[in-house]
Write a protein that holds these residues in place. Structure first.
Motif, PDB file in Angstrom:
ATOM      1  N   ASN A  27       0.830  -1.217   0.000  1.00  0.00           N
ATOM      2  CA  ASN A  27       0.000   0.000   0.000  1.00  0.00           C
ATOM      3  C   ASN A  27       0.859   1.258   0.000  1.00  0.00           C
ATOM      4  O   ASN A  27       0.338   2.354  -0.167  1.00  0.00           O
ATOM      5  CB  ASN A  27      -0.956   0.024   1.206  1.00  0.00           C
TER       6      ASN A  27
ATOM      7  N   ARG B  67      -1.840  11.106  -0.195  1.00  0.00           N
ATOM      8  CA  ARG B  67      -1.643  10.854   1.232  1.00  0.00           C
ATOM      9  C   ARG B  67      -0.147  10.849   1.555  1.00  0.00           C
ATOM     10  O   ARG B  67       0.619  10.106   0.935  1.00  0.00           O
ATOM     11  CB  ARG B  67      -2.258   9.512   1.656  1.00  0.00           C
TER      12      ARG B  67
ATOM     13  N   ARG C 123       2.283   9.722  -1.225  1.00  0.00           N
ATOM     14  CA  ARG C 123       1.777   8.572  -1.976  1.00  0.00           C
ATOM     15  C   ARG C 123       0.638   8.992  -2.903  1.00  0.00           C
ATOM     16  O   ARG C 123      -0.306   9.661  -2.483  1.00  0.00           O
ATOM     17  CB  ARG C 123       1.277   7.501  -1.017  1.00  0.00           C
TER      18      ARG C 123
END
Ligand code: ALA
Length: 387
Positions: free
Chosen positions: A155, A338, A361
């Motif tokens: 992630n 983010r 990100r």
């Protein structure tokens, strides 16, 4: 920025947005037409709700090529169900990738402290973030795994781990190993053969384009964990034990019927849209994003090796500017990304980005466009000129 300002949404790893239109429609209509309590009684609304759950489960099983799927309210709860239900014992060795989310890292740390399990990191190259299968095979021979926990797609860095190969290596070294794959970022996007995988955890609201409140486990083999949550299932209510098999064993409490309806709509949308067209669109935008960012001097993309393929998620930093400042500056231009550690401190430790406050990100979905990528590039170019 007011609520009317259109946002260039590049935070799809946190949750995909927007959702397919049918998800909104069906979540709204379910409470109006069939909002009974699934599995609780035989009245017409309860039956309608139960049929909806059954249909959604079948769609999920087909999409994930899994013989059995159980639902849970979140991927975090599903991961905890597997980890705590694995009956690990003192001295058991659990291997993890360097990219695991705190949903895996924290329960394992708890078991390390309270039970004395041993947590080992699988060998990955720091430059390319590619795993070293030969080194891992050798480690498994010396210290056989009781469990391995690997996220299919990181992630933080969008790195795709070869989880089928890792699962096979683990099983060759230790036939009774429990193989847990965190598919929160990949289920729906990247197909997976579950032959050697015990549990693939999926999240409804991420790469499946569904709502919050529904996630689950796709079981690939015969192994099942002990239940993690105990309570009413609407079946065998005379017994104080949880049902011994089937999804009732893991689905205590009333089903979140609007989340189920939303997931059903998302799964139908996925099927109609097609995995390949979703994957091709997201991959081509991701390639455009990495190429564009790499062309801007002063931007560092992780990993540094440009040949590494990112799967929808790209992390970067701008020389001399903290990721949080970049996030705020982009937010002021209505671009949502983010910054920070992304609930995955191991990943940032591995990439040596902990001390600088993590990374910025960006993460793409089927609903992003080339214009979104260009808007980000322009905004970053502007930031670089003022940095
Ligand atoms: N785990 C989610 C993320 O990566 C929330 O942002």
């Amino acid at each position: 920025m007011n609520s009317e300002t259109p946002v260039v949404y590049l935070d799809n790893a946190a949750t995909t947005f927007p959702k397919p239109e049918a998800v909104y429609r069906d979540m709204d209509s379910v409470y109006r037409s069939s909002g009974g309590n699934a599995g609780r009684g035989a009245n017409p609304l309860a039956r309608r709700a139960a049929a909806l759950v059954a249909e959604t489960r079948e769609l999920a099983q087909t999409w994930l090529s899994a013989p059995e799927v159980t639902f849970s309210p979140s991927a975090t709860i599903a991961l905890n169900t597997i980890i705590f239900g694995a009956n690990l014992r003192t001295g058991d060795v659990v291997y993890v990738s360097p990219f695991e989310h705190n949903s895996v890292a924290r329960p394992l740390e708890h078991l390390r402290k309270t039970l004395g399990i041993v947590v080992r990191q699988l060998s990955y190259d720091k430059q390319t973030m590619v795993c070293n299968l030969d080194a891992i095979r050798a480690h498994f021979r010396i210290e056989p795994p009781s469990m391995i926990c690997v996220s299919h797609v990181s992630n933080v860095f969008g790195i795709l781990s070869p989880v089928e190969e890792l699962a096979l290596l683990a099983r060759q070294a230790s036939p009774s190993v429990i193989v847990l794959i965190d598919g929160a970022q990949s289920a729906g996007l990247v197909p997976l053969e579950l032959a050697n995988i015990d549990a693939l955890v999926f999240s409804g609201h991420k790469s499946l384009y569904g709502p919050y409140g529904i996630a689950g486990v796709a079981f690939g083999r015969d192994w099942r964990p002990a239940p993690f949550i105990y309570g009413g299932t609407g079946t065998r209510s005379e017994s104080l034990d949880m049902p011994s098999n089937g999804s009732d064993r893991y689905e205590a409490g009333s089903q979140n019927i609007s989340a189920v309806a939303g997931l059903r709509a998302a799964l139908i949308w996925l099927k109609e849209t097609g995995r390949c067209s979703i994957y091709d669109h997201v991959s081509s935008l991701t390639a455009q994003l990495t190429t564009t960012l790499a062309g801007l001097g002063g931007v560092f993309i992780y990993p540094s090796n440009s040949r590494v393929e990112h799967s929808s998620v790209v992390s970067f930093n701008i020389n001399g500017v903290s990721p949080q400042i970049v996030e705020t500056a982009l937010g002021a231009r209505s671009i949502a990304v983010r910054a920070g550690l992304h609930c995955a401190p191991w990943a940032h430790d591995f990439a040596s980005t902990l001390t600088q406050g993590g990374t910025v990100r960006t993460s793409l979905s089927f609903f992003n466009t080339e214009q979104d990528v260009l808007a980000l590039a322009e905004a970053i170019d502007e930031l670089l000129q003022h940095a």
